[in-house]
Design an enzyme around this catalytic site. Structure first.
Site, mmCIF file in Angstrom:
data_model
loop_
_atom_site.group_PDB
_atom_site.id
_atom_site.type_symbol
_atom_site.label_atom_id
_atom_site.label_comp_id
_atom_site.label_asym_id
_atom_site.label_seq_id
_atom_site.Cartn_x
_atom_site.Cartn_y
_atom_site.Cartn_z
ATOM 1 N N PRO A 9 32.527 41.103 23.970
ATOM 2 C CA PRO A 9 33.472 40.678 25.013
ATOM 3 C C PRO A 9 33.287 39.218 25.419
ATOM 4 C CG PRO A 9 31.681 41.912 26.001
ATOM 5 C CD PRO A 9 31.413 41.891 24.526
ATOM 6 N N GLY A 13 37.250 38.562 22.866
ATOM 7 C CA GLY A 13 37.057 39.999 23.085
ATOM 8 C C GLY A 13 37.371 40.431 24.507
ATOM 9 N N ASN A 98 37.478 34.484 13.031
ATOM 10 C CA ASN A 98 37.978 33.418 12.177
ATOM 11 C C ASN A 98 37.390 33.527 10.769
ATOM 12 O OD1 ASN A 98 39.943 31.805 13.414
ATOM 13 N ND2 ASN A 98 38.407 30.861 14.747
ATOM 14 N N LYS A 175 44.912 29.199 8.363
ATOM 15 C CA LYS A 175 44.140 29.021 9.608
ATOM 16 C C LYS A 175 42.815 28.321 9.303
ATOM 17 C CE LYS A 175 43.024 29.987 14.023
ATOM 18 N NZ LYS A 175 42.280 31.086 14.567
ATOM 19 N N SER A 244 35.782 25.622 19.262
ATOM 20 C CA SER A 244 34.672 26.496 19.668
ATOM 21 C C SER A 244 33.348 26.079 19.017
ATOM 22 C CB SER A 244 34.992 27.967 19.406
ATOM 23 O OG SER A 244 34.851 28.287 18.056
HETATM 24 N N1 LIG Z 1 37.816 31.311 21.460
HETATM 25 C C1 LIG Z 1 38.913 31.048 20.805
HETATM 26 O O1 LIG Z 1 39.778 30.332 21.323
HETATM 27 C C2 LIG Z 1 39.158 31.626 19.427
HETATM 28 C C3 LIG Z 1 40.452 31.554 18.907
HETATM 29 C C4 LIG Z 1 40.713 32.151 17.673
HETATM 30 C C5 LIG Z 1 39.687 32.781 16.989
HETATM 31 N N2 LIG Z 1 38.428 32.803 17.520
HETATM 32 C C6 LIG Z 1 37.405 33.518 16.733
HETATM 33 O O2 LIG Z 1 37.176 34.765 17.376
HETATM 34 C C7 LIG Z 1 35.804 35.173 17.182
HETATM 35 C C8 LIG Z 1 35.164 35.361 18.555
HETATM 36 O O3 LIG Z 1 35.101 34.095 19.171
HETATM 37 P P1 LIG Z 1 34.846 33.887 20.729
HETATM 38 O O4 LIG Z 1 35.232 32.489 21.028
HETATM 39 O O5 LIG Z 1 35.467 34.994 21.513
HETATM 40 O O6 LIG Z 1 33.254 34.039 20.792
HETATM 41 P P2 LIG Z 1 32.294 34.136 22.069
HETATM 42 O O7 LIG Z 1 33.024 33.668 23.293
HETATM 43 O O8 LIG Z 1 31.022 33.475 21.689
HETATM 44 O O9 LIG Z 1 32.060 35.699 22.248
HETATM 45 C C9 LIG Z 1 31.313 36.479 21.368
HETATM 46 C C10 LIG Z 1 30.820 37.675 22.167
HETATM 47 O O10 LIG Z 1 30.137 38.562 21.290
HETATM 48 C C11 LIG Z 1 29.022 39.076 22.009
HETATM 49 N N3 LIG Z 1 28.060 39.677 21.080
HETATM 50 C C12 LIG Z 1 27.312 39.085 20.117
HETATM 51 N N4 LIG Z 1 26.560 39.994 19.475
HETATM 52 C C13 LIG Z 1 26.875 41.196 20.037
HETATM 53 C C14 LIG Z 1 26.432 42.525 19.794
HETATM 54 N N5 LIG Z 1 25.522 42.809 18.861
HETATM 55 N N6 LIG Z 1 26.933 43.522 20.573
HETATM 56 C C15 LIG Z 1 27.839 43.252 21.527
HETATM 57 N N7 LIG Z 1 28.292 42.018 21.808
HETATM 58 C C16 LIG Z 1 27.826 41.007 21.049
HETATM 59 C C17 LIG Z 1 28.498 37.862 22.753
HETATM 60 O O11 LIG Z 1 27.578 38.250 23.738
HETATM 61 P P3 LIG Z 1 26.951 37.274 24.860
HETATM 62 O O12 LIG Z 1 27.890 37.446 26.027
HETATM 63 O O13 LIG Z 1 25.593 37.806 25.111
HETATM 64 O O14 LIG Z 1 26.975 35.893 24.280
HETATM 65 C C18 LIG Z 1 29.824 37.311 23.274
HETATM 66 O O15 LIG Z 1 30.220 37.980 24.473
HETATM 67 C C19 LIG Z 1 35.155 34.046 16.357
HETATM 68 O O16 LIG Z 1 35.212 34.350 14.989
HETATM 69 C C20 LIG Z 1 36.047 32.831 16.665
HETATM 70 O O17 LIG Z 1 35.994 31.841 15.644
HETATM 71 C C21 LIG Z 1 38.142 32.259 18.720
#
Ligand SMILES: NC(=O)c1ccc[n+]([C@@H]2O[C@H](COP(=O)([O-])OP(=O)(O)OC[C@H]3O[C@@H](n4cnc5c(N)ncnc54)[C@H](OP(=O)(O)O)[C@@H]3O)[C@@H](O)[C@H]2O)c1
Length: 291
Positions: A9, A13, A98, A175, A244
């Protein structure tokens, strides 16, 4: 009623879980590494909130209809540790990350036929655990077929632009062209405005051209113009936008450079295509991450 476990999340997420929880037909649970009490998202149309069950121990999970994985790519194996308790014989796993290796990252953990790769385009940031800001509209693309169609149904009551395509491979490589070029921001510790530097724009163009060449070898349909179009689009965008990988580097977190640049080098080798600029980005970011 669909039972859904969202693993990871963070920016993406938590935003998706909150949207899904607005629909009474869904029973949403969140698998978190860092606990929180409730979810709140500032969307372009106002604030939405939810109070799903939040699990922090794998033993607390039970089989659901859908597992949605939204961790960073480098946390995929850790995310998959939830599968033995969260997946029953009919559970499907949507990978919302991604890169171009959604299935490859998870097929060692679950039958590939049950994996739904999802390309998401939604600018989102995490403000604190459970609190996110969605900075623009959400677009999602999945492969055509029953799994993809059933996944899209989960979002039927949202305002997401979510669709299926017969050419998913082109969608993810397109992408990746954008994401791969973002490496230069993380290397230089500078936001998107660095594209106005002519030399930097040329480096970005080269990164994208390497991505196009390898993507084509993998079967994606990518036009030559993508490189110039992306550079021009970046020049018209906000100068202070931080991708990111830059945000992760600034925060001292690991970066997704393997999923965004390393993959171009690795798959390029398979086809005999050199990708030296992407290789340079990987080396520099790997070294930066070690400090
Ligand atoms: N952000 C954007 O704008 C965006 C846009 C398009 C695509 N994406 C892609 O979407 C994906 C997610 O990106 P994001 O930006 O949402 O990442 P993020 O903000 O770093 O979130 C990742 C989450 O996963 C959690 N996590 C990691 N290991 C875990 C586990 N074993 N069990 C449960 N939770 C776990 C993390 O926990 P903690 O809270 O402890 O850190 C964090 O809450 C990536 O591939 C990214 O490239 C992102």
């Amino acid at each position: 009623m669909s039972s859904i476990l969202l693993i990871g999340p963070g920016a993406i997420g938590a935003t998706l879980a909150t949207w899904l929880a607005q629909d009474d037909r869904h029973d949403v649970t969140v698998a978190a590494r860092t606990p929180f009490d409730s979810l709140e998202v500032q969307t372009p149309d106002g604030v939405i909130r939810a109070k799903p069950r939040v699990l922090t121990k794998i033993s607390q999970a039970s089989p659901v209809d859908w597992v949605l994985v939204a961790t960073k790519a480098y946390d995929s194996d850790a995310a998959a540790l939830w599968f033995p308790t969260a997946c029953g014989p009919r559970t499907r796993v949507a990978v919302i990350q991604n890169g171009v290796e959604h299935v490859a990252r998870f097929e060692k953990h679950i039958d590939a036929a049950r994996i739904v790769p999802v390309m998401i385009d939604m600018p989102a940031d995490r403000l604190s655990p459970g609190r996110t800001i969605q900075r623009g509209p959400a677009h999602m693309v999945v492969p055509a077929g029953k799994n993809g169609a059933d996944f899209l149904q989960l979002f039927a009551h949202t305002n997401f632009d979510a669709k299926a395509t017969d050419d998913f491979i082109s969608a993810v490589w397109r992408k990746l062209c954008l994401n791969s070029a973002g490496a230069i921001s993380a290397v230089l510790l500078k936001p998107a405005g660095i594209v106005h530097h002519a030399g930097v724009a040329e480096v970005m163009r080269t990164i994208i051209r390497e991505c196009i060449a390898v993507g084509r070898a993998e079967g994606a349909k990518l036009e030559d113009e993508i490189a110039d179009d992306l550079i021009e689009r970046a020049k018209r965008g906000p100068r202070d936008a931080a991708n990111s990988m830059l945000a992760d580097r600034r925060a001292g977190r690991p970066m997704e450079f393997d999923a965004r640049n390393g993959v171009i080098v690795r798959l390029g080798r398979k086809h005999g295509i050199a990708a030296p600029m992407n290789e340079l980005m990987v080396s520099l970011l790997e070294a930066a991450q070690q400090d």
